[in-house]
Structures are given as C-alpha cells and as structure tokens.
Motif scaffolding. Sequence first.
Motif, PDB file in Angstrom:
ATOM      1  N   ILE A   7       1.070  -1.057  -0.204  1.00 20.85           N
ATOM      2  CA  ILE A   7       0.097  -0.223  -0.290  1.00 20.85           C
ATOM      3  C   ILE A   7       0.935   1.011   0.127  1.00 20.85           C
ATOM      4  CG2 ILE A   7      -1.878   0.957   1.754  1.00 20.85           C
ATOM      5  CD1 ILE A   7      -2.596  -1.545   0.534  1.00 20.85           C
ATOM      6  N   LYS A  58      -5.592   5.772  -1.825  1.00 19.89           N
ATOM      7  CA  LYS A  58      -3.625   4.775  -1.533  1.00 19.89           C
ATOM      8  C   LYS A  58      -3.761   4.279  -3.288  1.00 19.89           C
ATOM      9  CE  LYS A  58      -2.070   5.890   2.199  1.00 19.89           C
ATOM     10  NZ  LYS A  58      -0.844   6.365   2.707  1.00 19.89           N
ATOM     11  N   LYS A  60      -2.905   0.005  -4.042  1.00 19.57           N
ATOM     12  CA  LYS A  60      -2.614  -1.509  -3.939  1.00 19.57           C
ATOM     13  C   LYS A  60      -1.839  -1.985  -4.913  1.00 19.57           C
ATOM     14  CE  LYS A  60      -5.225  -4.818  -2.554  1.00 19.57           C
ATOM     15  NZ  LYS A  60      -6.308  -5.154  -1.887  1.00 19.57           N
ATOM     16  N   GLY A  89       3.184   4.101   3.767  1.00 16.61           N
ATOM     17  CA  GLY A  89       2.936   2.688   3.127  1.00 16.61           C
ATOM     18  C   GLY A  89       2.673   1.433   3.992  1.00 16.61           C
TER      19      GLY A  89
END
Length: 112
Positions: A7, A58, A60, A89
């Motif tokens: 992340i 964010k 991923k 992250g």
Amino acid sequence: MKKIEAIIKPFKLDEVKDALNEIGIQGMTVTEVKGFGRQKGHVELYRGAEYDVSFIPKVKLEVVIGDELLGKTVSVIEAKAKTGKIGDGKIFIYKLEDVIRIRTGENGEAAI
C-alpha cells in the motif's frame, strides 16, 4: 512462491513500477484504494467549510514472485515508495501454495 501487497502513495506508483521492471518483475496488479492507519485522515477546507477526510487515497500494488526474488523486491518497493513522512504505506508478504495459469494450465513458478 510469495505474494507481495504494498500500500503506497499514488504519486510513487510509476517510480516503484519502473524499478520493479528493472529487476525482472514481469507482472503486477494495481488497485486504487482508500484507507487510514496511524495518520487517521485529515481535515480539509472546501468552500469555507471544514470537513474530515477519514480515508486517504492510496494505491495497492500486488506482485507474485518466486522465493529467490523476495528480498530484492521488498527492498526495491521500500526504497522507491519511501518519502520519510507519515502515510508512506505498508508491505505485506504472503506464502502461496500454488498458481495456475488459466490459458495453458501451467502451475507453480512456471505460471508466474
């Protein structure tokens, strides 16, 4: 085999992707996500009114690799995604039992 989920901040994606390509990572999945950790969101001002932004945007990044690439892959993601500020992250590492390529039926590392 391992699955790595990272992340990261969205503006770091291209830098991380290019660095992973350089070390031979052939494929990855990228998803736009929202969430929060220790930073717990922040307050923004819109048309004179304050409001809480609880979920921060964010990205991923998911990568499946052979065991021999684990250390190199994690260090590349960590180095390229790091800004030194809160919200950089997390990296999660999972063991995979098997991978099957649907088109050919190959399995294991040959399917990666």
